[in-house]
Design a protein around this motif. Structure first.
Motif, short mmCIF file in Angstrom:
data_model
loop_
_atom_site.label_atom_id
_atom_site.label_comp_id
_atom_site.label_asym_id
_atom_site.label_seq_id
_atom_site.Cartn_x
_atom_site.Cartn_y
_atom_site.Cartn_z
N ASP A 184 0.70 -1.30 0.04
CA ASP A 184 -0.11 -0.03 -0.10
C ASP A 184 0.98 1.30 0.01
O ASP A 184 0.33 2.46 -0.08
CB ASP A 184 -0.94 -0.08 1.16
CG ASP A 184 -0.26 -0.09 2.52
OD1 ASP A 184 1.10 -0.44 2.64
OD2 ASP A 184 -0.80 0.26 3.67
N MET A 185 2.06 1.25 -0.13
CA MET A 185 3.10 2.43 -0.26
C MET A 185 4.08 2.05 -1.54
O MET A 185 3.97 1.25 -2.33
CB MET A 185 4.07 2.27 1.08
CG MET A 185 3.30 2.38 2.48
SD MET A 185 4.13 2.80 3.64
CE MET A 185 4.57 4.40 3.33
N VAL A 186 4.30 3.65 -1.63
CA VAL A 186 5.21 3.81 -3.10
C VAL A 186 6.31 4.38 -2.78
O VAL A 186 6.71 5.21 -1.84
CB VAL A 186 4.47 4.88 -4.02
CG1 VAL A 186 5.37 5.06 -5.26
CG2 VAL A 186 3.18 4.33 -4.57
N HIS A 228 -2.55 5.66 -1.33
CA HIS A 228 -3.81 6.63 -1.09
C HIS A 228 -3.95 7.27 0.16
O HIS A 228 -3.33 6.64 1.08
CB HIS A 228 -4.98 5.62 -1.28
CG HIS A 228 -5.29 4.86 -2.59
ND1 HIS A 228 -4.57 3.60 -2.85
CD2 HIS A 228 -5.54 5.25 -3.82
CE1 HIS A 228 -4.86 3.24 -4.24
NE2 HIS A 228 -5.53 4.20 -4.64
N PRO A 229 -4.78 8.26 0.35
CA PRO A 229 -5.08 8.61 1.49
C PRO A 229 -5.55 7.82 2.51
O PRO A 229 -6.14 6.83 1.92
CB PRO A 229 -6.00 10.00 1.27
CG PRO A 229 -5.70 10.40 -0.28
CD PRO A 229 -5.51 8.98 -0.75
N TYR A 369 5.18 8.52 -10.16
CA TYR A 369 5.65 7.44 -9.40
C TYR A 369 4.58 6.28 -9.06
O TYR A 369 5.03 5.40 -8.28
CB TYR A 369 6.02 8.19 -8.25
CG TYR A 369 7.37 9.12 -8.05
CD1 TYR A 369 8.67 8.44 -8.37
CD2 TYR A 369 7.21 10.28 -7.84
CE1 TYR A 369 9.97 9.35 -8.51
CE2 TYR A 369 8.34 11.01 -8.05
CZ TYR A 369 9.83 10.41 -8.33
OH TYR A 369 10.78 11.37 -8.36
N GLY A 370 3.31 6.77 -9.29
CA GLY A 370 2.25 5.65 -9.12
C GLY A 370 1.37 6.18 -7.79
O GLY A 370 0.62 5.34 -7.17
N VAL A 371 1.64 7.43 -7.41
CA VAL A 371 0.93 7.77 -6.04
C VAL A 371 -0.51 8.45 -6.57
O VAL A 371 -0.53 9.34 -7.27
CB VAL A 371 1.46 8.86 -5.23
CG1 VAL A 371 1.02 9.12 -3.82
CG2 VAL A 371 3.32 8.20 -4.84
#
Length: 450
Positions: A184-186, A228-229, A369-371
């Motif tokens: 769930d992180m980039v 995501h938030p 970056y994919g965020v």
């Protein structure tokens, strides 16, 4: 830890630590994460009679300078130490991390750059050289001559230059990051990147370049950021549980007995998969601390949103009204500033019927970056003060609200715009601000690890 901080009568103030003791002390400090423990440790070490203990504890809490006000206060305290090697160590750390509040203390040691450039001064020794180098680094100057202009600006405005400070001077080990990155992180790699806008960039008659960081190249080391938030479902599960009630990892300045549950949890328009809004800065800090994360600085947020090249929107340089949740999607196309204000004033329990949307609802709203979801839907809290551009360091505990509610120290940078924002506010560079104790249905957050 107690055996290091306790001062036995038979010990002399200058008794050196052995290499084994020094290694053990630093290893012990490195395992401490609780803000209140760090605060207590710094308070005990500040008045410890053994100078090497004072310096060793400062070196041990150096990784906490970004997030623990007590660590920064301890550093500033040691800049007035009687032992020069303690002052040298504190000055080097202050320069490495561009600790803005240390600058005034350093000025007391060597005086301003103007004194050395325009008045006859005699060199003193190592101390003056170490302190001058630290002052150069805090202001981002190459030498005393370059520091002069920045120092005058700092004296007039009270603001340091934007913190592109986690740069090549940052003593940082990227191997500390989880590998591979959690799902769930980039991972945002270390690199130079474009931040802010230039004097010739057209923004809007209402806004200008002061509402963004001045355009420049910055450098940040590797870090991880949430894709995501944080959602209402994730946040509410924590806020209603024992961890939130125990306040074990809350910010040390958080109001006593704070209820972390969202005030708008009963409003069905803000669904479980929507971003967690209705939370203040303390709420976000506490939630992320329990996950081993923290809020991003505004430059970390901006790099994740813009990529290396400085895109105006996560997807590129052209606004796409269908790529995000903004005022035009929540209400109607704004015809003017007054129209925007008039429409927003109609907000109540039923108007509009839809507010935020689930995270990930706009596939185009993804950075290089994919965020995802970095603009629109909800503003996002950062760990940057709007006025000083330094890390947030709340100090309101025990003070009446009238004393701090309008103080600059309580204004946080918020980024990204929300479901109520105009086009000019949903860019990757616009700097919004809000009081850090306010809980709005327009502000959410995400975490970083670095």
């Amino acid at each position: 830890m107690d055996r290091f901080l306790a001062h036995e009568p038979w010990q002399k103030p200058h008794d050196p630590l052995t290499d084994a003791e020094r290694a053990e002390l630093r290893e012990t400090i490195a395992r401490l994460r609780h803000p209140r423990i760090v605060e207590e440790l710094c308070a005990l070490a500040a008045t410890h009679p053994r100078a090497e203990i004072r310096l060793s504890v400062l070196q041990g809490v150096e990784p906490f300078l970004a997030t623990h006000p007590a660590a920064r206060e301890f550093l500033v305290w040691l800049l007035g130490d009687d032992e020069d090697f303690v002052v040298f160590g504190a000055a080097r750390i202050a320069g490495r991390h561009r600790v803005g509040e240390a600058y005034e203390e350093l000025l007391h040691i060597t005086g301003p750059a103007e004194a050395g450039l325009f008045r006859s001064t005699k060199p003193v020794g190592i101390g003056a050289a170490v302190v001058a180098k630290a002052m150069d680094r805090i202001l981002g100057a190459e030498d005393r001559a370059a520091r002069l202009g920045l120092e005058r600006e700092h004296a007039a405005s009270g603001q340091l230059p934007p913190q592109c400070a986690l740069d090549e001077h940052w003593d940082y080990d990227p191997q500390n990051l989880p590998r591979p990155a959690p799902q769930d992180m980039v991972h945002i790699p270390a690199s130079d990147f474009v931040v802010g806008i230039g004097m010739n960039d057209v923004v809007h008659p209402l806004y200008d370049v002061d509402d963004a960081v001045p355009r420049q190249m910055c450098h940040l080391p590797d870090f991880l950021i949430d894709r995501h938030p944080v959602t209402n479902r994730q946040y509410d599960r924590w806020a209603g549980g024992p961890q939130a009630a125990e306040h074990a990892l809350c910010h040390p300045d958080e109001p006593e007995g704070k209820d972390h549950r969202r005030g708008i949890a009963g409003d069905a328009r803000f669904g479980p998969d929507h971003p967690a809004t209705g939370v203040d800065w303390f709420d976000a800090y506490a939630y992320l601390a329990h996950l081993g994360k923290r809020l991003p600085t505004e430059l970390e947020w901006e790099k994740a949103a813009r990529g290396d090249s400085g895109a105006r929107y996560p997807w590129g340089d052209t606004f796409d009204p269908d790529a995000l949740r903004w005022f035009g999607a929540s209400f109607t196309q704004p015809r003017s500033l007054e129209h925007w204000r008039d429409v927003l004033s109609t907000f109540d329990d039923t108007t509009p019927p839809a507010t935020t949307v689930p995270v990930g609802s706009h596939p185009k709203n993804v950075s290089a970056y994919g965020v995802a979801d970095l603009v629109g839907n909800c503003w996002e809290w950062t760990d940057t003060n709007f006025f000083t551009r330094d890390r947030m360091k709340p100090m309101i505990s025990g003070r009446p609200r009238t004393e701090w509610a309008t103080a600059e120290e309580t204004s946080v940078v918020i980024r990204g715009g929300a479901w109520t924002s105009m086009q000019e506010q949903v860019t990757t560079y616009f700097r919004g601000k809000d009081l850090f104790t306010d809980r709005h249905n327009e502000i959410g957050f995400r975490g970083v690890i670095r």
